[in-house]
Enzyme design. Sequence first.
Site, short mmCIF file in Angstrom:
data_model
loop_
_atom_site.label_atom_id
_atom_site.label_comp_id
_atom_site.label_asym_id
_atom_site.label_seq_id
_atom_site.Cartn_x
_atom_site.Cartn_y
_atom_site.Cartn_z
N SER A 100 7.83 -5.37 6.39
CA SER A 100 8.03 -6.39 7.28
C SER A 100 8.71 -7.86 6.83
O SER A 100 8.15 -8.67 6.69
CB SER A 100 6.60 -6.62 7.47
OG SER A 100 5.59 -5.66 7.75
N ARG A 160 0.87 -1.17 -0.15
CA ARG A 160 -0.03 0.06 -0.08
C ARG A 160 0.86 1.22 0.00
O ARG A 160 2.02 1.31 0.61
CB ARG A 160 -0.85 0.16 1.36
CG ARG A 160 -1.99 -0.77 1.16
CD ARG A 160 -2.90 -0.75 2.21
NE ARG A 160 -2.41 -0.66 3.63
CZ ARG A 160 -3.02 -0.07 4.65
NH1 ARG A 160 -4.29 0.48 4.45
NH2 ARG A 160 -2.26 -0.17 5.90
N ASP A 181 5.99 -3.95 11.21
CA ASP A 181 4.57 -4.10 11.44
C ASP A 181 4.01 -3.91 12.87
O ASP A 181 3.33 -3.34 13.32
CB ASP A 181 3.64 -4.96 10.48
CG ASP A 181 4.30 -6.50 10.56
OD1 ASP A 181 5.42 -6.40 11.45
OD2 ASP A 181 3.78 -7.58 10.21
#
Length: 876
Positions: free
Chosen positions: A562, A498, A616
């Site tokens: 991540s 994203r 994350d």
Amino acid sequence: MSLCPLQVDKYLYHMRLSDETLLEVSQRFEKEMEKGLGADTNPTASVKMLPTFVRSTPDGTEDGDFLALDLGGTNFRVLRVKVSDNGLRKVEMENQIYAIPEELMRGSGVQLFDHIAECLANFLDKLQIKDKKLPLGFTFSFPCHQTKLDESILVTWTKGFKCSSVEGRDVVSLLRKSIKKRGDFDIDIVAVVNDTVGTMMTCGYDDHNCEVGLIVGTGTNACYMEEMRHIDLVEGDEGRMCINMEWGAFGDDGVLNDIRTEFDREIDMGSLNPGKQLFEKMISGMYMGELVRLILVKMAKDGLLFGGRLTPDLLTTGHFETRFVSAIENLGHHPHAVFPPFDRVHAGRRRARGGEDGAGDRDKLRSTVGVDGSVYKKHPHFARRLHKTVRKLLPDCEIRFIRSEDGSGKGAAMVTAVAYRLAAQHQARQKILEPLRLSHEQLLEVKERMRIEMEKGLGKETHAEATVKMLPTYVCSTPDGTEKGDFLALDLGGTNFRVLLVRVRNGMRRGVEMHNKIYSIPVDIMQGTGEELFDHIVHCISDFLEYMGMKGVSLPLGFTFSFPCQQNNLDEGILLKWTKGFKATGCEGEDVVGLLKEAIHRREEFDLDVVAVVNDTVGTMMTCGYEDPYCEVGLIVGTGSNACYMEEMRNVELVEGDEGRMCVNMEWGAFGDSGCLDDIRTEFDMAVDELSLNPGKQRYEKMISGMYLGEIVRNILMDFTKKGLLFRGRISERLKTRGIFETKFLSQIESDCLALLQVRSILQHLGLESTCDDSIIVKEVCTVVARRAAQLCGAGMAAVVDKIRENRGLDFLKVTVGVDGTLYKLHPHFSTVLQETVKELSPKCEVTFLQSEDGSGKGAALITAVACRIREAGQR
């Protein structure tokens, strides 16, 4: 003198019931059944719906040597029933009939049960098995109130019995007492059942669809397997239980008054129990002959029969026996109304299934009724008419009727055999599941070991061999609410990533506004070169800026990355190794922020200030920290698992400086890789680990995270099935397939609102033909595996919060944990068990768990915002 049909019809008209009337009777019956099942309505219900504590029908794998006692009249039987499951499924029986003298039927209870014990001793002597302690099932066909499978309190004697001191007492205890008093043999009384249940169980051995028992003889009764969730009188919602309806009393409250004829009323008035058992008086053998006699008397009196002559025999009550009706069969009573339990069973199952099986014939419900009784067996037309009526009234059900050839005695042995099988299988399963059930002491031990591993990861000397790496993140502060500005965030952790624009406002309008777009990463780029990967990422950022109309703007950027990284600064992350299917060359050992900046320069379209790279877990902590100033811990329990928390700088030996705090990314999934969890790892954990992509690595994660729980469950189900403890020992090909049992099935199966039929449909989707019992077992396995996962996760978290408390020298710590991850969010019980465990293992900490609604992307922007705030403050 010949009779015309119209003259006869005058007497029989009211006995001919239309389909509409029968449907109406069926509906009334169902209402009475509902009343009998409800705790509040049961006392006033005429159909008593008594729980029998028989929870399962035979599945054909029963095996063993059993005794049965069958007591229901002036004679009683003792049976030996051998059931073998050697592929041929055989039942061998030997039995002996003993009389009960009339004086004993009216004597004391002690004398009666001493006589039964005497006959039992005689039978065992004859077969030379007195030294064996065999399990026994006791068919006791009198109205009883059952409280357990082996406890039955006699409500009232019937059939001419009047023994003193038995009513209101448990008949099993009385029999045990008589056997004990003798002292020459011992038996294990496992179950007490009535003859209707015995009939269902006998037929259930030959036909697994048999879920209803029916007796139409001297008296009449029915039983059927009801869903536990509908039985208010017994604790628990799981599975089914056989209900003894005691349906003969239907109508005692007046609901049949409109269809009872003058003859029915006359019979009732002349009976031993006026006003009672009205349904039974309309359909059972004890009254059928008498009903015919009364009609014949009436017709004779009216001069339409026998030339108007009445003989003394015809005028004597009971002289026209039911067997004459069977022999003559001109005026036989139509067995119309005998069907409500099937109606209820099928309507209920159909509703529960919600028609998910698809339309057409597949939606037909199939069931078998086991039947016994002289009227059903000997009357030439009764059975045929009964079948026809039931089929007409239930067109969408396929119902078979099978005759019980040796009802109640064999049935009692079957109930016992099933109870024995269930108990033995239950014990075997519990033994297998035992290692997965962790004690308080074991969890405390896990907490202590996690603490030791954390210390190792923080220490300069011990860090290299530590499994829990405790990586510094260079995030040294959580949000304080004064952050403001526009920030970009990148969130890369899988095949989709994203790009976000995050607007942070302070003051009166404090809040976070977000815009984002999701982009995919094609497999050839994931596994191509590093340059191609980062060029693709920058191309997507460019597209996003254009989409937002911000092409020329230079914004601070936070990068959620991540994958395992070693950080030397907030804006520097060295990729240690790719995971999750990424294989882009030239990236491992490199600084991913540097690779991103190079790709931005190559494009020469815009410039970005990459302020922070975070994982994350840290992003989750920061997002929740913006909502709650007490949030100093981040936890992710989804496909994988990890945690981070604010550690005192003086303990972070890998970084210079002792002042303040820094967030440490624990990378706790690798806890146990050193062997420190070997004593609680089971054979199932080892099987999952061995066949994983990274054997021997991430052992803690493999016991607690979503990626692996379904696979642990599948391995246990395989083991159960191989040992004949599940699915009747039949393994489906799909069950052998790795990864077929997804973790989402765990969440669905454990969902409290799901009926077991829906659990069965999930299993059906996996190619597993399951019974109701199988569904309960699968649910238990899911519960045990998920509970252990939540407890282990809780033990790790308890080590974290206790360390924070001790770091600060506090007697009591109030702290919030920001949490994200599908397992935590979607599983119905995981979060509760996790929280309970932390509370138990860290009593000096008040820990609040706050779900992150938009974890990692928003978190990266907030870290960037905090870094910018601190940077600006330093420049002033």
